[in-house]
Design an enzyme around this catalytic site. Structure first.
Site, short mmCIF file in Angstrom:
data_model
loop_
_atom_site.label_atom_id
_atom_site.label_comp_id
_atom_site.label_asym_id
_atom_site.label_seq_id
_atom_site.Cartn_x
_atom_site.Cartn_y
_atom_site.Cartn_z
N ARG A 20 0.81 -1.22 0.00
CA ARG A 20 0.00 0.00 0.00
C ARG A 20 0.84 1.27 0.00
O ARG A 20 0.30 2.37 -0.01
CB ARG A 20 -0.93 0.03 1.23
CG ARG A 20 -2.25 -0.70 1.04
CD ARG A 20 -3.23 -0.35 2.15
NE ARG A 20 -3.60 1.06 2.14
CZ ARG A 20 -4.15 1.69 3.17
NH1 ARG A 20 -4.37 1.05 4.29
NH2 ARG A 20 -4.46 2.96 3.08
N LYS A 21 2.15 1.13 -0.01
CA LYS A 21 3.00 2.31 0.03
C LYS A 21 3.14 2.94 -1.35
O LYS A 21 2.81 2.32 -2.37
CB LYS A 21 4.37 1.96 0.62
CG LYS A 21 4.29 1.41 2.05
CD LYS A 21 3.64 2.40 3.00
CE LYS A 21 3.66 1.94 4.44
NZ LYS A 21 2.71 0.86 4.75
#
Length: 377
Positions: free
Chosen positions: A184-185
């Site tokens: 999710r980064k």
């Protein structure tokens, strides 16, 4: 949730990453701490404005290694920004020390410098400050406090690749900084992390510790003797694989475009939500560049955040709570109340944020959230 849901987070990967992985396959070096890792380390140090970088298995291992090379030991206290995924506090515990959680600013949710300083005791050895949702905290103030009291300063920059603070890149704001490359980064290999610093001694020691206490195998490549490493201290296997590093090298190429896409989404969300009385949009401070790893709405007390989340999800838009008020997690035992962090934990809502969102999807998220708020008001 249907297959056509608007997802909360999504990596941007494609043929370029596949081609980079294929090159690693051809090289025969798939294991950790190899040539692709070294290339990424050199490039990531430049991106973060630091002299040295070390790839790691994940951000948790980077945090732990950082604490170890800073000399943290049992009995020490480390002040930790409270509003964060508990990996931050966990690393302190795993290193044998006690996390002492600091309450946060009510606008950007990073540690309140005044509260940080109030927590210092003779046992305090350092400050572990979190870049919440990627936006750096008040690092000039943290540094002044650390220098005044003889403490080290460590930046949890898990979400902050591409962010800046007073034109300085995230990662260059403390003695050490740790990054995450989780799915999710802003840039990702699915997992992975990095530790960066201007201090060669810290990174050199971390490099040995992350390979069982010996120099990585690549350091022995091409030797005209048969070097046999000796083990003098207990180390760990915290290496990133070269497969992941190959992906990360492509992700670095993408970083400017990924940041621009996320910033465009954030701008449109601001416009969609700024006139909704029951919602407060996130703040980007004028002296910082926010990478928008997450977009966190704050829901008014009279509207149930949980009920809102369920209604939004029912319309095919993924959402979630913001992050954790760490001091409320049972693993840390009884803690002093931190009302600002606890309030954010109870009232924040993360809506879809990634570089692949289409204009139609952003519009749809805005409509769904607005309608859900109206139905609950």
């Amino acid at each position: 949730m249907s297959s056509d849901s608007i997802v909360l987070g999504q990596p941007t990967v494609g043929e370029e990453e596949l081609a980079a992985v294929a090159e690693v396959f051809k090289s025969g070096w798939l294991a950790g701490a190899g040539p692709a890792c070294r290339r990424f380390e050199e490039r990531f140090a430049q991106v973060t404005g630091t002299a040295h970088a070390l790839t790691t298995a994940n951000c948790g291992s980077a945090l732990f290694l950082g604490l170890k090379v800073l000399g943290v030991k049992p009995g020490d206290e480390v002040i930790v920004g409270d509003y964060t995924f508990p990996a931050t506090g966990h690393a302190v515990v795993q290193a044998g020390a006690k996390p002492v959680f600091a309450d946060i600013r009510p606008d950007v949710f990073s540690a309140d410098p005044a509260h940080v300083e109030s927590l210092i005791t003779p046992k305090t050895v350092g400050i572990l400050a979190v870049d919440v949702a990627g936006q750096p905290g008040d690092f000039d103030e943290y540094r002044a406090i650390a220098d005044k009291h003889g403490l080290w300063l460590f930046e949890d920059a898990a979400c902050a690749a591409g962010a800046t603070y007073k034109t300085r890149p995230a990662g260059s704001l403390a003695d050490l900084a740790a990054f995450s490359f989780h799915g999710r980064k802003g840039i990702t290999a699915g997992e992975g992390g990095a530790l960066v610093s201007d201090r060669e001694d810290l990174i050199a020691r971390a490099r040995k510790l992350h390979t069982y206490g010996i120099e990585p195998a690549i350091s022995r490549e091409g030797s005209d003797t048969l070097p046999i490493p000796e083990f003098h201290e207990l180390g760990y296997n915290f290496r990133m694989s070269d497969v992941q590093a190959a992906i990360m090298n492509v992700q670095l190429d993408r970083l400017p475009d990924l940041l621009a896409a996320r910033r465009s989404v954030a701008k449109r969300y601001h416009e969609a939500f700024e006139d909704v009385e029951a919602l407060t949009v996130p703040v980007e401070l004028s002296d910082r560049e926010h990478p928008w790893q997450a977009y966190l709405l704050t829901v008014a007390p009279e509207v149930s955040r949980d009920a809102l989340a369920l209604r939004v999800r029912a319309q095919g838009v993924q959402c979630n709570f913001g992050t954790y008020a760490s001091h409320l997690q049972p693993i840390y035992g009884p803690q002093a109340p931190l009302p600002v962090s606890a309030d954010a934990f109870a009232r924040q809502l993360a809506v879809p944020m990634h570089a692949n969102l289409t204009d139609a999807e952003v519009t749809r998220v805005g409509e769904v959230v607005r309608e859900a708020v109206q139905s609950l008001s």
